[in-house]
Design a protein around this motif. Structure first.
Motif, PDB file in Angstrom:
ATOM      1  N   THR A 290       2.970   1.749  -3.536  1.00  0.00           N
ATOM      2  CA  THR A 290       1.903   1.943  -4.694  1.00  0.00           C
ATOM      3  C   THR A 290       1.185   3.457  -4.569  1.00  0.00           C
ATOM      4  O   THR A 290       0.857   3.603  -5.369  1.00  0.00           O
ATOM      5  CB  THR A 290       0.582   0.451  -5.300  1.00  0.00           C
ATOM      6  OG1 THR A 290      -0.405   0.850  -4.079  1.00  0.00           O
ATOM      7  CG2 THR A 290       1.462  -0.648  -5.110  1.00  0.00           C
ATOM      8  N   ASP A 291       1.035   4.014  -3.449  1.00  0.00           N
ATOM      9  CA  ASP A 291       0.626   5.253  -3.144  1.00  0.00           C
ATOM     10  C   ASP A 291       0.922   6.410  -3.367  1.00  0.00           C
ATOM     11  O   ASP A 291       1.067   7.220  -3.972  1.00  0.00           O
ATOM     12  CB  ASP A 291      -0.673   5.243  -1.527  1.00  0.00           C
ATOM     13  CG  ASP A 291      -1.921   4.124  -1.147  1.00  0.00           C
ATOM     14  OD1 ASP A 291      -2.234   3.469  -1.910  1.00  0.00           O
ATOM     15  OD2 ASP A 291      -2.075   3.892   0.460  1.00  0.00           O
ATOM     16  N   THR A 292       2.722   5.483  -2.734  1.00  0.00           N
ATOM     17  CA  THR A 292       2.770   6.885  -3.351  1.00  0.00           C
ATOM     18  C   THR A 292       3.903   6.990  -5.190  1.00  0.00           C
ATOM     19  O   THR A 292       4.304   7.695  -5.315  1.00  0.00           O
ATOM     20  CB  THR A 292       4.339   6.134  -2.496  1.00  0.00           C
ATOM     21  OG1 THR A 292       4.183   6.185  -1.119  1.00  0.00           O
ATOM     22  CG2 THR A 292       5.705   7.090  -2.500  1.00  0.00           C
ATOM     23  N   ILE A 293       4.442   5.590  -5.299  1.00  0.00           N
ATOM     24  CA  ILE A 293       4.165   5.428  -6.646  1.00  0.00           C
ATOM     25  C   ILE A 293       3.909   5.502  -7.391  1.00  0.00           C
ATOM     26  O   ILE A 293       3.422   6.317  -9.259  1.00  0.00           O
ATOM     27  CB  ILE A 293       5.379   4.475  -6.765  1.00  0.00           C
ATOM     28  CG1 ILE A 293       6.753   4.524  -6.199  1.00  0.00           C
ATOM     29  CG2 ILE A 293       5.335   4.319  -8.382  1.00  0.00           C
ATOM     30  CD1 ILE A 293       7.566   5.611  -5.485  1.00  0.00           C
ATOM     31  N   GLY A 294       2.392   4.857  -7.719  1.00  0.00           N
ATOM     32  CA  GLY A 294       0.971   4.758  -8.628  1.00  0.00           C
ATOM     33  C   GLY A 294       1.583   3.674  -9.438  1.00  0.00           C
ATOM     34  O   GLY A 294       2.522   2.673  -9.186  1.00  0.00           O
TER      35      GLY A 294
ATOM     36  N   ALA B 145       0.588  -1.496   0.067  1.00  0.00           N
ATOM     37  CA  ALA B 145      -0.200  -0.134   0.332  1.00  0.00           C
ATOM     38  C   ALA B 145       1.304   1.146   0.270  1.00  0.00           C
ATOM     39  O   ALA B 145       1.152   2.636  -0.763  1.00  0.00           O
ATOM     40  CB  ALA B 145      -1.224  -0.420   1.011  1.00  0.00           C
ATOM     41  N   ASP B 146       2.175   1.556   1.376  1.00  0.00           N
ATOM     42  CA  ASP B 146       2.553   2.349   0.820  1.00  0.00           C
ATOM     43  C   ASP B 146       3.385   2.782  -0.853  1.00  0.00           C
ATOM     44  O   ASP B 146       3.759   3.701  -1.181  1.00  0.00           O
ATOM     45  CB  ASP B 146       4.366   2.078   2.086  1.00  0.00           C
ATOM     46  CG  ASP B 146       3.586   2.664   3.444  1.00  0.00           C
ATOM     47  OD1 ASP B 146       2.049   2.890   3.313  1.00  0.00           O
ATOM     48  OD2 ASP B 146       4.128   1.882   4.420  1.00  0.00           O
TER      49      ASP B 146
END
Lengths: 448, 448
Positions: free
Chosen positions: B49-53, B46-47
């Protein structure tokens, strides 16, 4: 000595009268499900939606849809007329939203019906994410000048839709500048859903749209980590003066009591996304199909079978309310009002609202559906468009279907012909036709 | 007298050796599923994908993703390095398609990786709808100058993906000017899916994109009715020179045979839509999680446990192929190659490719997963990135999960954290860790 109550006698008589319709019911079912009419309502729905597409209140597409159905039902040999109605005219316009902090990410949105637009340059603001109205109340002081994102979990449509309907005004009361609301659906492929929303009188009108479940959850996770979120939302939504429209009415006149009516209905308008196949093209088509089946079989009931295709249901049953206002003077002649607006997937039951005495009659009627094993009678007929009649005491019935995926597609781009199945629609049509024909042909109107 | 064959003795010995790992396996499982590491791989995913996309081959996002993981795994106390790779750099650009005859309807599209673009004004042409390559062959004479729409039914990903991969060249051979291909998915909410496609040498390169199941079916119905269809498609897709990238490698060195390797992997790149959480963020995170779990427990296997996060898998296993070319000189030291790229939903089995003798060992190893009831060993390890090794005779294993919805989200905007479940990822991590640690710690390498 056996004492028979009048009630028992009544039930027994009506049971016998209804049981005598077994052959007629069988002929209707055979024609609809296995005979020449097989797949007709599906084909008609495909032709209609493929030709017109979606048809939101106030749009030229809705005008075209009404003309299309007027012509099609006239060509089908039915007695068709239009009844004028004034309807809302809201236009979505171009719209977009982008998360700009902590990173740039496009958000799929659908503005909500009746929403105001933003200034042309959009609204750019920090975000407050809440999971409930309760949380918004506790954090009211944080909402000023913010875009409020509602990430409410989906409980049921009936319960959760309150966020779509009232989210904007609730957020405006605590100073929010716009609202983005998690779509009202239990499942998503990053798919936003639209729908009507209601501004509260005396509360500032702020732009409001639905975002996807995925993006609502993303922003909730970011905010839980204490990360600042900024969004820019741009909506060109605009409300125009009310437009002219029509309820489309087709009927087979009753031979004995033409003034008495069994009313069948679905709504012809849809949202301005998807194709309006499920909501509510299917309901409209099976309500037309009933008249075709009865005519094809050379049947004619004692009372009038009337199909009404409502306009502007999605804006709060606007066409149906005006129909009620116009016709309530004849309310004593309305025998049964029926609506299909929960999808035309595999039928599971007839939902019915009426007196105990009327329910006893309906229990006998649904037994005629034994050949297709659909004899279930549930409580609570429902339908935005028939509710004014039911509230005034007229018996009402609705079609309940295997709808576990209904809200996956509802008010989204996913409402297309691809979710419809021809055989399911045959079964819906058969159920709809047997119930309406038999009730319209009984010696007596349903007891109130 | 009992005669024991050498094979029986061998099996018996190894079975005993492996059974002795029951306590270690239990400790790994307890930590991953019930202990301090519970939900860690989900939180990390989550950290991340939420940060990088998303992070497509050649993008700045992919560079950021590699840096992010390098730093995160280094901070986790692991031995991390990067291995340079040249990767494709294709950029989607702005793209759109609209049906203009028989009516105006926007079509949701996703251009396919490696597709050429259209001229800036787009390509406007009549449509030929076919359901198969076979039908295209029969109707070859009708295809000249047309946009070919493939409405092939979904059979399985492995079978149906041929339309996405080869549709453009097959259509170009018969004179088509562009192709629009039904997305390779069994379910849709009007959701287009992208993916790689292959132009054939010597065949004209025409623009190619996927459309939704719904729009493909719509156009198929229109064409069946003999209606003429016209589409305008505009794609700014462009291929740039190959870009610099890296495979990201982290390891725990073996204490006895540091040169011998059990390789764990997932790919770090994704498509440029959605968030790449399922494909293949999950596989990357559980492959990192294994090293964290082993380190947290103070364990160190005889052989090296190496996690490789591949780059540019989606373009045909580009990073993995270069890794193989570089390291195949040491092939005899590769004990087992593992890849998770079928999702990290609830694990159902370990898929395994290897000799019968190696399979006998693995059958004992999976018995150690009895505490979480995941002792199933299937045939055929799979994974684009580990296949060069398996083809060269190295035993290979992959994670098979309850993936009934995998292709609903695959390569679409629906590939987000919302499809992941923390407990399922705990179980995946536990399985992945027990198998890799025990194999890396056995007296002997797996027999080839």
């Amino acid at each position: 000595m056996i004492i028979t109550s009048p009630c028992f006698l009544y039930t027994s008589d009506i049971a016998t009268e209804i049981a005598d319709y077994a052959d007629v019911a069988k002929r209707i079912i055979d024609l609809a499900v296995f005979g020449a009419a097989q797949n007709r309502s599906y084909r008609r729905l495909a032709d209609f939606t493929d030709t017109i597409g979606n048809r939101v209140s106030g749009s030229e597409n809705l005008n075209m849809a009404i003309k299309y159905m007027y012509n099609a039902m006239t060509q089908d040999g039915l007695d068709v007329h239009l009844e004028p109605v004034k309807i809302p005219h809201w236009v979505r316009g171009k719209e977009s939203a982008v998360m700009i902090v902590p990173r740039v990410k496009n958000l799929a949105i659908l503005g909500l019906g009746s929403s105001v637009g933003t200034p042309p340059e959009g609204i750019e603001a920090e975000v407050l994410v809440v999971q409930s109205f309760e949380e918004l109340k506790h954090r009211a002081s944080e909402a000023t000048g913010k875009i409020v994102v509602f990430n409410q979990p989906f409980v049921s449509y009936g319960e959760t839709v309150a966020y779509r309907a009232y989210g904007a005004s609730e957020a405006a009361k605590v100073g929010a500048v716009a609202t983005l609301i998690r779509s009202i659906t239990p499942f998503s492929i990053n798919s936003p859903h639209t729908g009507w929303q209601d501004y509260q009188d005396g509360v500032k009108r702020i732009p409001t749209a639905c975002i996807t479940v995925e993006d609502a959850e993303l922003m909730w996770r970011l905010s839980k980590r204490g990360q600042k979120i900024m969004i820019r939302v741009t909506m060109a939504a605009k409300t125009f003066p009310d437009a002219d429209s029509f309820n489309t009415v087709a009927e087979i006149k009753g031979w004995q009591h033409p003034e008495q009516v069994v009313l069948l209905s679905g709504h012809l308008d849809s949202w301005d996304v998807g194709q309006g196949a499920m909501d509510d093209g299917g309901g409209a088509m099976i309500s037309w199909e009933v008249l075709s089946l009865i005519k094809d079989l050379g049947l004619r009931p004692r009372r009038t079978l009337r199909t009404v295709l409502w306009t502007a249901e999605e804006q709060g049953g606007v066409g149906a309310q005006q129909y009620y206002n116009l016709h309530k003077v004849n309310i004593s002649n309305f025998d049964l009002v029926m609506e299909s607006d929960l999808g035309t997937f595999r039928p599971e039951a007839l939902q019915f609202t009426g007196s105990d005495a009327a329910r006893k009659v309906m229990e006998e009627v649904v037994k005629l559906l034994a050949p297709i094993n659909m004899t279930k009678l549930e409580t609570h007929g429902e339908g935005t468009d028939i509710s004014p009649w039911m509230q005034a005491g007229v018996p009402g019935a609705s079609l309940y279907v295997a709808d576990s995926r209904y809200f996956w597609f509802h008010h989204s781009e996913g409402d297309t012909m691809s979710v419809q199945d021809p055989q399911d629609m045959n079964l819906c049509s058969a159920l709809w036709a047997v119930v309406s024909f038999v009730v319209a042909d009984l010696q007596d109107m349903l007891p109130r």
